[in-house]
Design an enzyme around this catalytic site. Structure first.
Site, PDB file in Angstrom:
ATOM      1  N   THR A  90       0.878  -1.178   0.000  1.00  0.00           N
ATOM      2  CA  THR A  90       0.000   0.000   0.000  1.00  0.00           C
ATOM      3  C   THR A  90       0.912   1.224   0.000  1.00  0.00           C
ATOM      4  O   THR A  90       1.887   1.291   0.748  1.00  0.00           O
ATOM      5  CB  THR A  90      -0.957   0.038   1.213  1.00  0.00           C
ATOM      6  OG1 THR A  90      -0.216  -0.185   2.409  1.00  0.00           O
ATOM      7  CG2 THR A  90      -2.058  -0.998   1.096  1.00  0.00           C
ATOM      8  N   SER A 118       5.568  -1.057  -1.566  1.00  0.00           N
ATOM      9  CA  SER A 118       5.054  -0.418  -2.794  1.00  0.00           C
ATOM     10  C   SER A 118       6.157   0.364  -3.510  1.00  0.00           C
ATOM     11  O   SER A 118       7.023   0.959  -2.868  1.00  0.00           O
ATOM     12  CB  SER A 118       3.917   0.531  -2.411  1.00  0.00           C
ATOM     13  OG  SER A 118       3.596   1.378  -3.492  1.00  0.00           O
ATOM     14  N   TYR A 141       5.582  -0.907 -10.323  1.00  0.00           N
ATOM     15  CA  TYR A 141       4.823  -0.294 -11.411  1.00  0.00           C
ATOM     16  C   TYR A 141       5.828  -0.062 -12.524  1.00  0.00           C
ATOM     17  O   TYR A 141       6.941   0.412 -12.262  1.00  0.00           O
ATOM     18  CB  TYR A 141       4.226   1.054 -10.983  1.00  0.00           C
ATOM     19  CG  TYR A 141       3.007   0.937 -10.094  1.00  0.00           C
ATOM     20  CD1 TYR A 141       1.861   0.294 -10.553  1.00  0.00           C
ATOM     21  CD2 TYR A 141       2.992   1.480  -8.820  1.00  0.00           C
ATOM     22  CE1 TYR A 141       0.734   0.200  -9.750  1.00  0.00           C
ATOM     23  CE2 TYR A 141       1.864   1.381  -8.010  1.00  0.00           C
ATOM     24  CZ  TYR A 141       0.742   0.737  -8.485  1.00  0.00           C
ATOM     25  OH  TYR A 141      -0.378   0.643  -7.692  1.00  0.00           O
ATOM     26  N   THR A 167       2.584  -5.297 -10.686  1.00  0.00           N
ATOM     27  CA  THR A 167       1.162  -4.920 -10.696  1.00  0.00           C
ATOM     28  C   THR A 167       0.716  -4.692 -12.133  1.00  0.00           C
ATOM     29  O   THR A 167       1.290  -3.863 -12.840  1.00  0.00           O
ATOM     30  CB  THR A 167       0.934  -3.666  -9.832  1.00  0.00           C
ATOM     31  OG1 THR A 167       1.344  -3.987  -8.501  1.00  0.00           O
ATOM     32  CG2 THR A 167      -0.523  -3.244  -9.831  1.00  0.00           C
ATOM     33  N   ARG A 176     -11.301   7.284  -8.388  1.00  0.00           N
ATOM     34  CA  ARG A 176     -11.657   7.300  -6.963  1.00  0.00           C
ATOM     35  C   ARG A 176     -12.168   8.704  -6.688  1.00  0.00           C
ATOM     36  O   ARG A 176     -11.407   9.666  -6.641  1.00  0.00           O
ATOM     37  CB  ARG A 176     -10.437   6.954  -6.136  1.00  0.00           C
ATOM     38  CG  ARG A 176      -9.849   5.612  -6.572  1.00  0.00           C
ATOM     39  CD  ARG A 176      -8.409   5.453  -6.216  1.00  0.00           C
ATOM     40  NE  ARG A 176      -7.825   4.323  -6.919  1.00  0.00           N
ATOM     41  CZ  ARG A 176      -6.545   4.005  -6.842  1.00  0.00           C
ATOM     42  NH1 ARG A 176      -5.732   4.692  -6.071  1.00  0.00           N
ATOM     43  NH2 ARG A 176      -6.067   2.977  -7.525  1.00  0.00           N
ATOM     44  N   LYS A 287       0.561  -9.577 -10.191  1.00  0.00           N
ATOM     45  CA  LYS A 287      -0.482  -9.141  -9.241  1.00  0.00           C
ATOM     46  C   LYS A 287      -1.592  -8.390  -9.982  1.00  0.00           C
ATOM     47  O   LYS A 287      -1.333  -7.360 -10.603  1.00  0.00           O
ATOM     48  CB  LYS A 287       0.139  -8.217  -8.189  1.00  0.00           C
ATOM     49  CG  LYS A 287      -0.866  -7.578  -7.238  1.00  0.00           C
ATOM     50  CD  LYS A 287      -0.159  -6.732  -6.192  1.00  0.00           C
ATOM     51  CE  LYS A 287      -1.113  -6.145  -5.176  1.00  0.00           C
ATOM     52  NZ  LYS A 287      -1.844  -4.968  -5.651  1.00  0.00           N
ATOM     53  N   SER A 309      -6.187 -10.357  -7.609  1.00  0.00           N
ATOM     54  CA  SER A 309      -6.379  -9.071  -6.939  1.00  0.00           C
ATOM     55  C   SER A 309      -7.172  -8.144  -7.846  1.00  0.00           C
ATOM     56  O   SER A 309      -6.982  -8.158  -9.068  1.00  0.00           O
ATOM     57  CB  SER A 309      -5.005  -8.448  -6.653  1.00  0.00           C
ATOM     58  OG  SER A 309      -5.135  -7.128  -6.164  1.00  0.00           O
ATOM     59  N   HIS A 311      -7.019  -4.940  -6.843  1.00  0.00           N
ATOM     60  CA  HIS A 311      -6.390  -3.720  -6.345  1.00  0.00           C
ATOM     61  C   HIS A 311      -7.224  -3.094  -5.213  1.00  0.00           C
ATOM     62  O   HIS A 311      -7.375  -1.883  -5.128  1.00  0.00           O
ATOM     63  CB  HIS A 311      -6.218  -2.721  -7.496  1.00  0.00           C
ATOM     64  CG  HIS A 311      -5.019  -1.820  -7.353  1.00  0.00           C
ATOM     65  ND1 HIS A 311      -3.931  -1.903  -8.165  1.00  0.00           N
ATOM     66  CD2 HIS A 311      -4.735  -0.814  -6.477  1.00  0.00           C
ATOM     67  CE1 HIS A 311      -3.042  -0.990  -7.828  1.00  0.00           C
ATOM     68  NE2 HIS A 311      -3.508  -0.309  -6.791  1.00  0.00           N
ATOM     69  N   ILE A 345      -9.818  -9.221   2.902  1.00  0.00           N
ATOM     70  CA  ILE A 345      -9.486 -10.136   4.012  1.00  0.00           C
ATOM     71  C   ILE A 345      -9.495  -9.348   5.327  1.00  0.00           C
ATOM     72  O   ILE A 345      -8.687  -8.444   5.528  1.00  0.00           O
ATOM     73  CB  ILE A 345      -8.073 -10.765   3.811  1.00  0.00           C
ATOM     74  CG1 ILE A 345      -7.997 -11.594   2.521  1.00  0.00           C
ATOM     75  CG2 ILE A 345      -7.649 -11.559   5.051  1.00  0.00           C
ATOM     76  CD1 ILE A 345      -8.536 -12.982   2.600  1.00  0.00           C
ATOM     77  N   ARG A 346     -10.441  -9.659   6.193  1.00  0.00           N
ATOM     78  CA  ARG A 346     -10.539  -8.954   7.481  1.00  0.00           C
ATOM     79  C   ARG A 346     -10.677  -9.914   8.655  1.00  0.00           C
ATOM     80  O   ARG A 346     -10.701  -9.488   9.800  1.00  0.00           O
ATOM     81  CB  ARG A 346     -11.773  -8.014   7.492  1.00  0.00           C
ATOM     82  CG  ARG A 346     -11.791  -6.976   6.393  1.00  0.00           C
ATOM     83  CD  ARG A 346     -10.704  -5.918   6.563  1.00  0.00           C
ATOM     84  NE  ARG A 346     -10.743  -4.931   5.500  1.00  0.00           N
ATOM     85  CZ  ARG A 346     -10.044  -5.025   4.367  1.00  0.00           C
ATOM     86  NH1 ARG A 346      -9.217  -6.051   4.163  1.00  0.00           N
ATOM     87  NH2 ARG A 346     -10.121  -4.099   3.439  1.00  0.00           N
ATOM     88  N   ARG A 366      -5.693  -2.594   3.425  1.00  0.00           N
ATOM     89  CA  ARG A 366      -6.181  -1.504   4.288  1.00  0.00           C
ATOM     90  C   ARG A 366      -5.990  -1.742   5.786  1.00  0.00           C
ATOM     91  O   ARG A 366      -5.686  -0.784   6.510  1.00  0.00           O
ATOM     92  CB  ARG A 366      -7.658  -1.231   3.987  1.00  0.00           C
ATOM     93  CG  ARG A 366      -7.863  -0.566   2.621  1.00  0.00           C
ATOM     94  CD  ARG A 366      -9.336  -0.299   2.364  1.00  0.00           C
ATOM     95  NE  ARG A 366      -9.579   0.242   1.039  1.00  0.00           N
ATOM     96  CZ  ARG A 366      -9.673  -0.503  -0.063  1.00  0.00           C
ATOM     97  NH1 ARG A 366      -9.544  -1.820   0.000  1.00  0.00           N
ATOM     98  NH2 ARG A 366      -9.912   0.067  -1.226  1.00  0.00           N
TER      99      ARG A 366
HETATM  100  C1  FNR Z   1      -3.291  -0.217  -2.543  1.00  0.00           C
HETATM  101  N1  FNR Z   1      -2.904  -1.215  -3.431  1.00  0.00           N
HETATM  102  C2  FNR Z   1      -1.719  -1.091  -4.111  1.00  0.00           C
HETATM  103  N2  FNR Z   1      -1.336  -2.068  -4.964  1.00  0.00           N
HETATM  104  C3  FNR Z   1      -0.161  -1.984  -5.618  1.00  0.00           C
HETATM  105  O1  FNR Z   1       0.163  -2.882  -6.391  1.00  0.00           O
HETATM  106  N3  FNR Z   1       0.662  -0.911  -5.412  1.00  0.00           N
HETATM  107  C4  FNR Z   1       0.353   0.102  -4.570  1.00  0.00           C
HETATM  108  O2  FNR Z   1       1.106   1.040  -4.415  1.00  0.00           O
HETATM  109  C5  FNR Z   1      -0.902   0.029  -3.913  1.00  0.00           C
HETATM  110  N4  FNR Z   1      -1.301   1.031  -3.081  1.00  0.00           N
HETATM  111  C6  FNR Z   1      -2.469   0.919  -2.385  1.00  0.00           C
HETATM  112  C7  FNR Z   1      -2.829   1.916  -1.491  1.00  0.00           C
HETATM  113  C8  FNR Z   1      -3.982   1.777  -0.735  1.00  0.00           C
HETATM  114  C9  FNR Z   1      -4.348   2.835   0.251  1.00  0.00           C
HETATM  115  C10 FNR Z   1      -4.796   0.639  -0.877  1.00  0.00           C
HETATM  116  C11 FNR Z   1      -6.044   0.449  -0.064  1.00  0.00           C
HETATM  117  C12 FNR Z   1      -4.456  -0.334  -1.793  1.00  0.00           C
HETATM  118  C13 FNR Z   1      -3.685  -2.457  -3.541  1.00  0.00           C
HETATM  119  C14 FNR Z   1      -3.211  -3.445  -2.477  1.00  0.00           C
HETATM  120  O3  FNR Z   1      -1.942  -3.950  -2.781  1.00  0.00           O
HETATM  121  C15 FNR Z   1      -4.167  -4.640  -2.361  1.00  0.00           C
HETATM  122  O4  FNR Z   1      -4.377  -5.191  -3.626  1.00  0.00           O
HETATM  123  C16 FNR Z   1      -5.507  -4.283  -1.698  1.00  0.00           C
HETATM  124  O5  FNR Z   1      -5.351  -3.277  -0.750  1.00  0.00           O
HETATM  125  C17 FNR Z   1      -6.128  -5.505  -1.051  1.00  0.00           C
HETATM  126  O6  FNR Z   1      -7.400  -5.217  -0.588  1.00  0.00           O
HETATM  127  P1  FNR Z   1      -7.748  -4.804   0.933  1.00  0.00           P
HETATM  128  O7  FNR Z   1      -7.017  -5.751   1.846  1.00  0.00           O
HETATM  129  O8  FNR Z   1      -7.326  -3.397   1.124  1.00  0.00           O
HETATM  130  O9  FNR Z   1      -9.218  -4.966   0.975  1.00  0.00           O
END
Ligand code: FNR
Length: 422
Positions: A90, A118, A141, A167, A176, A287, A309, A311, A345-346, A366
């Site tokens: 994240t 990340s 990325y 990713t 968003r 991913k 995923s 995302h 997943i919580r 999250r």
């Molecule tokens: C992400 N995700 C994400 N994925 C990725 O490949 N690179 C990134 O920089 C980010 N950044 C990111 C920021 C935030 C705030 C969120 C919520 C998500 C996606 C992340 O890796 C993942 O796929 C999801 O967050 C999984 O879902 P949950 O656990 O948040 O429901």
């Protein structure tokens, strides 16, 4: 008796499950930052569905099995970890807490599990490594400027990261709407540390989401499975063969020809994942796979694993929940490469359901940033501990002593119930 303010605060902090951290984060964080972490794309249908789909899967527990000893350990890409629960990448974690990615790295190591850093972290790969030992993956990325990618991957490799999570679901950023309304941008005291010193480390305030503009200007939206050939440098007989394959839709034969051509030094050929394999020896996880078709291609290009995923529901709204796509991907992978899952997943029960449907492990997103915001490293440790405890209890109550005991017959999906009615 009336409680003092500190006492009230600590009572409030008596967290009993992972979900409770979100409300605390909401209270503590500036609105722009909370919204960035919490949001999904557009109507946020997928965001809700990522959770709801888990609640439609029920258990078929087995009883009178000796569960006095439960082993949750597993191996991911050859690395032994304490449980099949890992940390998803994240971005920008220092917006949640000053320790940001440092805290997450320490918490993951303490829990004996894997952290994925990340590309858009507010701590660099070297800084995260300096926190101490731990098994870490680097999320990538792919930038338009491939030199940036080469440097970044090499730095991650040198810093001791063990895999690349590529990713593949972000050719453009999903809409968003809260970020657009808030004109989201990285606060000025922070930078995307992996790009510091390059003029791509900054994210300016714009008329809408600063991150969306950043992605549009920097991320390579042409990234694809397709083969990019410098057609002029290919011998004529190969050209004819490749053209014939394209016309007949024979992807497999085309890939075989390309494998042959890869040995030929004067042909510049890129299959993007293959290209990545030429610049690193690290295993590559793809991913963002959601369908059997893409899973097939991921296996064909030699991915070391797949992460199912969407995302965190932040890209394409009305994409299904990840847990609903898992089984078709697992079927295609046929055990040749491991399949992982993230999204919603919580609970420990969610982890069990994902494993019963064939995942080798799960990642959480999250819950990490919300617990970081609430309590820093202690919060992330607690999240991992709570999920571990719940998962262990689910295993015990289902009659499973080790991960290999978790089978498809321990759960009942909507599809199963529907078939049973026919
Ligand atoms: C992400 N995700 C994400 N994925 C990725 O490949 N690179 C990134 O920089 C980010 N950044 C990111 C920021 C935030 C705030 C969120 C919520 C998500 C996606 C992340 O890796 C993942 O796929 C999801 O967050 C999984 O879902 P949950 O656990 O948040 O429901």
């Amino acid at each position: 008796m009336k409680m003092g303010i500190d006492e009230q605060r600590s009572t409030k902090m008596e967290i009993t499950n992972v979900n409770e951290y979100e409300a605390i984060a909401k209270e503590k964080l500036p609105k722009m930052i909370y919204d960035y972490y919490a949001s999904g794309a557009e109507d946020q249908w997928t965001l809700k569905e990522n959770r709801d789909a888990f609640s439609r899967i029920l258990f078929r527990p087995r009883i009178l099995i000796d569960v006095s000893k439960i082993d949750m350990t597993t191996t991911v890409l050859g690395y032994k970890i304490s449980m099949p629960i890992m940390i998803a990448p994240t971005a920008m974690q220092k917006m949640a807490h000053p320790d940001g990615e440092y805290a997450t790295a320490r918490a993951a190591s303490a829990a004996g599990t894997i952290m994925t850093l990340s590309s858009w972290a507010t701590s660099s790969v070297e800084e995260v490594t300096s926190t101490g030992p731990g098994i870490r993956f680097f999320q990538l990325y792919v930038y338009k400027d491939r030199n940036v990618v080469v440097q970044l991957v090499r730095r991650a490799e040198r810093a001791g990261f063990k895999a690349i999570a590529l990713t593949v679901d972000t050719p453009r950023l999903g809409r968003r709407e809260a970020d657009i309304r808030n004109r989201f941008a990285l606060p000025p005291h922070l930078v995307l540390k992996n790009f510091e010193g390059l003029d791509i480390g900054k994210m300016d305030r714009t008329n809408d989401s600063g991150l969306a503009s950043y992605v549009a200007s920097q991320v390579d939206r042409s990234l694809s499975w397709k083969v990019q050939l410098d057609i002029n440098s290919i011998p004529w007989f190969y050209k004819i063969l490749i053209n014939a394959c394209i016309i007949k839709g024979q992807l497999l034969y085309m890939l075989a020809i390309i494998q042959l051509l890869e040995g030929s030094a004067d042909c510049s050929l890129y299959l993007d994942v293959k290209w990545l394999q030429t610049i690193t020896t690290l295993p590559i996880l793809v991913k963002g796979v959601m369908t059997a078709d893409d899973a097939k291609l991921a296996v064909q290009v030699g991915a070391a694993g797949i992460v199912v995923s969407n995302h965190g529901a932040r890209q394409l709204d009305y994409a299904p929940a990840t847990i609903s796509c898992l089984e078709e991907v697992v079927k295609v992978a046929q055990g040749r490469i491991p399949v992982f899952l993230d999204g919603g997943i919580r609970r420990g029960t969610d982890v069990f359901k994902a494993l019963a449907l064939g995942a080798c492990g799960v990642f959480i997103g999250r819950p990490v940033v919300f617990s970081l915001a609430a309590e820093g490293e202690a919060g992330v440790r607690k999240v991992l501990q709570m999920l571990r405890d719940e998962f262990e209890l689910t295993m015990a109550l289902s009659g499973c002593c080790s991960l290999k005991d978790i089978t498809r017959s321990h759960i009942l999906t909507e599809g199963d119930m529907h078939r049973a009615r026919l």
